[in-house]
Design an enzyme around this catalytic site. Structure first.
Site, PDB file in Angstrom:
ATOM      1  N   VAL A  58       3.600 -14.211  -4.539  1.00 32.10           N
ATOM      2  CA  VAL A  58       2.495 -13.855  -5.433  1.00 32.10           C
ATOM      3  C   VAL A  58       2.935 -13.636  -6.870  1.00 32.10           C
ATOM      4  CG1 VAL A  58       1.188 -12.815  -3.540  1.00 32.10           C
ATOM      5  CG2 VAL A  58       2.632 -11.351  -4.983  1.00 32.10           C
ATOM      6  N   ASN A  84      -1.781  -6.644  -1.090  1.00 27.11           N
ATOM      7  CA  ASN A  84      -0.864  -5.650  -0.532  1.00 27.11           C
ATOM      8  C   ASN A  84       0.594  -5.892  -0.910  1.00 27.11           C
ATOM      9  OD1 ASN A  84       0.108  -3.619   1.617  1.00 27.11           O
ATOM     10  ND2 ASN A  84       1.015  -5.542   2.325  1.00 27.11           N
ATOM     11  N   SER A 135      -0.648   3.154  -4.888  1.00 23.76           N
ATOM     12  CA  SER A 135       0.216   4.158  -4.268  1.00 23.76           C
ATOM     13  C   SER A 135      -0.145   5.520  -4.826  1.00 23.76           C
ATOM     14  CB  SER A 135       1.694   3.854  -4.575  1.00 23.76           C
ATOM     15  OG  SER A 135       2.521   4.948  -4.220  1.00 23.76           O
ATOM     16  N   TYR A 148       7.977   1.599 -10.662  1.00 25.88           N
ATOM     17  CA  TYR A 148       7.077   1.556  -9.511  1.00 25.88           C
ATOM     18  C   TYR A 148       5.778   2.315  -9.784  1.00 25.88           C
ATOM     19  CZ  TYR A 148       5.409   2.058  -4.709  1.00 25.88           C
ATOM     20  OH  TYR A 148       4.644   2.027  -3.564  1.00 25.88           O
ATOM     21  N   VAL A 181       4.179   7.019   4.188  1.00 27.33           N
ATOM     22  CA  VAL A 181       3.794   6.358   5.431  1.00 27.33           C
ATOM     23  C   VAL A 181       5.023   6.184   6.305  1.00 27.33           C
ATOM     24  CG1 VAL A 181       2.803   4.267   6.445  1.00 27.33           C
ATOM     25  CG2 VAL A 181       1.886   5.165   4.293  1.00 27.33           C
TER      26      VAL A 181
END
Length: 252
Positions: A58, A84, A135, A148, A181
């Site tokens: 991507v 995602n 996030s 990030y 997660v």
């Protein structure tokens, strides 16, 4: 009745794979896109005949330009795009050189932009949905996440821009912000001290699961969320809501 089609990027593992599986459980067809050829092949073996794989990156505009026609040639339509695909790169600000910054931005932000732009025409035809995965790091700052966290904050704003502009075409755009997660990768790198600290800081006192994040994503793509757009949903056990609250101040 024509089956709906979800295009899920980063579908070879983790939240992406869990989301692909849940779409299929709900009767959708899935275009599973990932640049990790071997992992994608393994994932497709678990998804069955309702999914087809697309080996593209991507972050590469040329790949994206080829990917969308391939998906449409296979399925004929796209009803939902789940952006995602992402990379996690944590390090001190002083050690994050421009090349490292760009590696994060190319996938986490540029990839979302490129895929959404390429899929917009198809989504206009189906009055479809975009769900971008950001996030908790895009909602609250933390150490070691200069690239990030910034990339994910930008994804949140991009989602709002998409909702504002594409709503007239009845395309909905929403953003999911996962908290910690319990993935294989996280458990491999998180020390017991880190795990304990997260448990103390999260009101539900635990990590989330890939399945729990997938449930939110699939809901947002469904007709049950037909009047929901421009929203940023933190699926994080209450982590973001605590702000600067200290676990030591809890009553129990």
């Amino acid at each position: 009745m024509t089956q709906k089609v979800a295009l899920v990027t980063g579908a070879a593992r983790g939240i992406g794979l869990a989301t692909a599986k849940l779409f299929i459980e709900h009767g959708w067809l899935v275009a599973a896109l990932d640049r990790d050829t071997d992992a994608l092949k393994d994932a497709l073996a678990t998804l069955g005949q309702s999914a087809s794989g697309f080996d593209y990156d991507v972050s590469n505009p040329n790949d994206v330009e080829r990917a969308l026609p391939d998906v449409l040639a296979r399925f004929g339509r796209i009803d939902a795009l789940v952006n995602n695909a992402g990379v996690a790169d944590f390090g001190p600000i002083e050690e994050t050189d421009f090349a490292r910054w760009r590696r994060v931005m190319e996938t986490n932000l540029d990839g979302v932009f490129l895929m959404s732009q390429a899929a917009t025409a198809a989504l206009k035809d189906t009055k479809g949905a975009i769900v971008n995965i950001a996030s908790i790091s895009g909602l609250r700052a933390s150490t070691l996440r200069v690239a990030y966290g910034t990339s994910k904050a930008a994804v949140i704003q991009l989602t709002k821009q998409q909702a504002a502009e594409l709503g007239e075409f009845r395309i909905r755009a929403n953003c999911v912000c996962p908290g910690p997660v319990r993935t294989k990768l996280a458990m491999a790198v998180h020390t017991q001290d880190i795990i304990d600290a997260y448990h103390d800081a999260i009101p539900l006192n635990r990590y989330g699961s890939e399945q729990e994040i997938a449930e939110v994503i699939v809901f947002l793509c469904s007709e049950k969320a037909s009047y929901v757009t421009g929203q940023v949903i933190a699926s994080d056990g209450g982590f973001e809501s605590t702000g600067v609250g200290l676990p030591a101040l809890r009553q129990s």
